[in-house]
Design a protein around this motif. Structure first.
Motif, PDB file in Angstrom:
ATOM      1  N   ASN A 162       0.843  -1.209   0.000  1.00 10.74           N
ATOM      2  CA  ASN A 162       0.000   0.000   0.000  1.00 10.74           C
ATOM      3  C   ASN A 162       0.869   1.247   0.000  1.00 10.74           C
ATOM      4  O   ASN A 162       1.761   1.406   0.835  1.00 10.74           O
ATOM      5  CB  ASN A 162      -0.921   0.008   1.236  1.00 10.74           C
ATOM      6  N   ASN A 164      -0.173   5.307  -1.065  1.00 12.71           N
ATOM      7  CA  ASN A 164      -1.258   6.111  -1.637  1.00 12.71           C
ATOM      8  C   ASN A 164      -0.752   7.336  -2.380  1.00 12.71           C
ATOM      9  O   ASN A 164       0.254   7.937  -1.996  1.00 12.71           O
ATOM     10  CB  ASN A 164      -2.210   6.557  -0.525  1.00 12.71           C
ATOM     11  N   PRO A 231      -7.872   1.991  -1.929  1.00 14.90           N
ATOM     12  CA  PRO A 231      -8.473   2.495  -0.697  1.00 14.90           C
ATOM     13  C   PRO A 231      -8.904   3.948  -0.836  1.00 14.90           C
ATOM     14  O   PRO A 231      -8.121   4.805  -1.256  1.00 14.90           O
ATOM     15  CB  PRO A 231      -7.345   2.364   0.343  1.00 14.90           C
ATOM     16  N   ASN A 233     -10.020   6.752   1.517  1.00 11.81           N
ATOM     17  CA  ASN A 233     -10.093   7.132   2.928  1.00 11.81           C
ATOM     18  C   ASN A 233     -10.849   8.447   3.054  1.00 11.81           C
ATOM     19  O   ASN A 233     -10.640   9.364   2.254  1.00 11.81           O
ATOM     20  CB  ASN A 233      -8.685   7.358   3.489  1.00 11.81           C
ATOM     21  N   LEU A 301      -7.799   1.414  13.407  1.00 12.94           N
ATOM     22  CA  LEU A 301      -7.152   1.435  12.089  1.00 12.94           C
ATOM     23  C   LEU A 301      -5.659   1.271  12.369  1.00 12.94           C
ATOM     24  O   LEU A 301      -5.226   0.186  12.733  1.00 12.94           O
ATOM     25  CB  LEU A 301      -7.502   2.734  11.369  1.00 12.94           C
ATOM     26  N   LEU A 302      -4.857   2.339  12.231  1.00 10.30           N
ATOM     27  CA  LEU A 302      -3.465   2.251  12.687  1.00 10.30           C
ATOM     28  C   LEU A 302      -3.369   2.833  14.094  1.00 10.30           C
ATOM     29  O   LEU A 302      -2.901   2.186  15.035  1.00 10.30           O
ATOM     30  CB  LEU A 302      -2.536   2.987  11.714  1.00 10.30           C
ATOM     31  N   THR A 303      -3.875   4.066  14.244  1.00 11.94           N
ATOM     32  CA  THR A 303      -3.796   4.733  15.558  1.00 11.94           C
ATOM     33  C   THR A 303      -5.130   5.343  15.973  1.00 11.94           C
ATOM     34  O   THR A 303      -5.224   5.924  17.039  1.00 11.94           O
ATOM     35  CB  THR A 303      -2.754   5.877  15.515  1.00 11.94           C
ATOM     36  N   THR A 304      -6.127   5.267  15.110  1.00 12.58           N
ATOM     37  CA  THR A 304      -7.419   5.909  15.398  1.00 12.58           C
ATOM     38  C   THR A 304      -8.540   4.858  15.371  1.00 12.58           C
ATOM     39  O   THR A 304      -8.364   3.785  14.785  1.00 12.58           O
ATOM     40  CB  THR A 304      -7.732   7.028  14.369  1.00 12.58           C
TER      41      THR A 304
END
Ligand code: SAM
Ligand code: DTB
Ligand code: SF4
Length: 335
Positions: A162, A164, A231, A233, A301-304
């Motif tokens: 991935n 982006n 993706p 987002n 998600l990653l941090t949220t």
């Protein structure tokens, strides 16, 4: 109805020569025409009631050298996020096993790095080998790659990388100054050349003009072959980042972005990615109708935060959507 949406057979033939005008004509079509065309194209290549599920893990959090204006992991902004070192293999494996038990078919490991450093290559390859040995699809997102690094990751069993584009080229300088659009394309070329599936998309809801959303989708659709995984987002606005006060994108415009991605990249998996925590089930249902057929699952998600697993399964139940099973997604080029 705009001419472009009239001939559904022609529309379903993948193209890599979309002009901005044509992409804009699709994006701005009457909503019902747009959704009808997107769902019709979707049904030619995908099961309309199946959605693929990926799970994320942040294997190295915060302290990143880049200045991406949306990101709470950049060392340039004070967001109160605690930075961490690279996670040990056993913790990665525990998280991957849990993700597999929860039904995720792809495990995506993300690191807050500008680029992959040679000293970390072996540790990353061991993680890829470990996750692959569970029978899951493997994905990593580690920043820029040099020649040779993508090949090494492929040899370890990497299925997807991935990276982006984030936004349209003309909007890019407003968001990031520490690496160029071309840097991103170069990394994606290395990924493609190494035989790894390409996962690339962007972020909307960053206060961008409509033309930037259209431009982003056109850039993605003009990659040859199309990215296998796209993706989309919605910005998770985090206080302390330059874009932390952005106003959420209107839901109809978000659905238009998804539908345009589906029509311009008919065979790709289109992922309704970050930002679902702030979306109603009805808005997400419209995204599936518009051709989204993948999501991130798991409470982070990653941090949220991301919706709880039971909320997603309730939503799938209400919509009659089946999560795709391991092995049901073909690993072949999208075009
Ligand atoms: N550091 C690597 C890189 O940027 O290439 C990999 C990890 S980075 C977090 C992966 C992607 O997550 C970014 O390119 C961006 O598109 C997305 N992202 C990061 N923060 C986000 C946010 N607050 N809201 C939505 N998407 C975000
Ligand atoms: C992508 O396009 N979205 C994911 C994944 N690729 C790596 C990341 C979303 C990050 C959202 C903010 C966070 O949780 O840190
Ligand atoms: Fe670093 Fe990736 Fe965040 Fe940009 S998006 S600051 S490269 S972690």
């Amino acid at each position: 109805m705009t001419d472009l949406l009239q001939d559904l057979d022609q529309l379903a033939t993948p193209r890599t020569n979309w002009t901005r005008e044509e992409a804009g004509e699709v994006y701005r079509a009457p909503f019902n025409d747009l959704i009808f065309a997107a769902q019709s194209v979707h049904r030619k290549f995908h099961d309309p009631n199946a959605v693929q599920t990926s799970q994320l893990l942040s294997i190295k959090t915060g302290g990143c050298a880049e200045d991406c204006g949306y990101c709470n992991q950049s060392a340039h902004f004070d967001t109160g996020l605690q930075a961490s070192k690279l996670m040990p293999l056993n913790e990665v494996m525990q998280a991957a096993e849990k993700a597999k038990a929860g039904g995720a078919t792809r495990f995506c490991m993300g690191a807050a790095w500008r680029e992959l450093k040679p000293r970390d290559e072996d540790a990353i390859c061991e993680m890829i080998e470990g996750v692959k040995s569970l029978g899951m699809e493997t994905c990593v997102t580690l920043g820029m790659l040099e020649d040779g690094q993508a090949r090494k990751l492929r040899q370890a069993g990497l299925d997807y990388y991935n990276h982006n584009l984030d936004t349209a080229p003309e909007d890019y300088g407003r968001v990031i100054s520490t690496r160029t659009y071309q840097d991103r394309i170069d990394t994606l070329d290395r990924v493609r050349d190494a035989g790894i599936h390409v996962c690339t998309g962007g972020i909307v809801g960053m206060g961008e003009p409509e033309t930037a959303r259209i431009g982003l989708i056109a850039e993605l659709a003009n990659m040859s072959p199309h990215p296998e995984s796209v993706p989309i987002n919605h910005l998770v606005a985090v206080k302390g980042t330059p874009l932390g006060d952005s106003k959420p994108l209107d839901g109809i415009d978000f659905v238009r972005t998804i539908a345009t991605a589906r029509i311009l990249m008919p065979k790709s998996m289109v992922r309704l990615s970050a930002g679902r925590e702030g979306m109603s089930r009805e808005l997400q249902a419209l995204c599936f109708l518009a051709g989204a057929n993948s999501i991130f699952v798991g409470e982070e998600l990653l941090t949220t935060p991301n919706p709880e697993k039971h909320e997603d399964f309730d939503m799938f139940g209400a919509l009659g959507i089946e999560p795709m099973k391991l092995g049901s997604v073909e690993l072949s080029p999208a075009e």
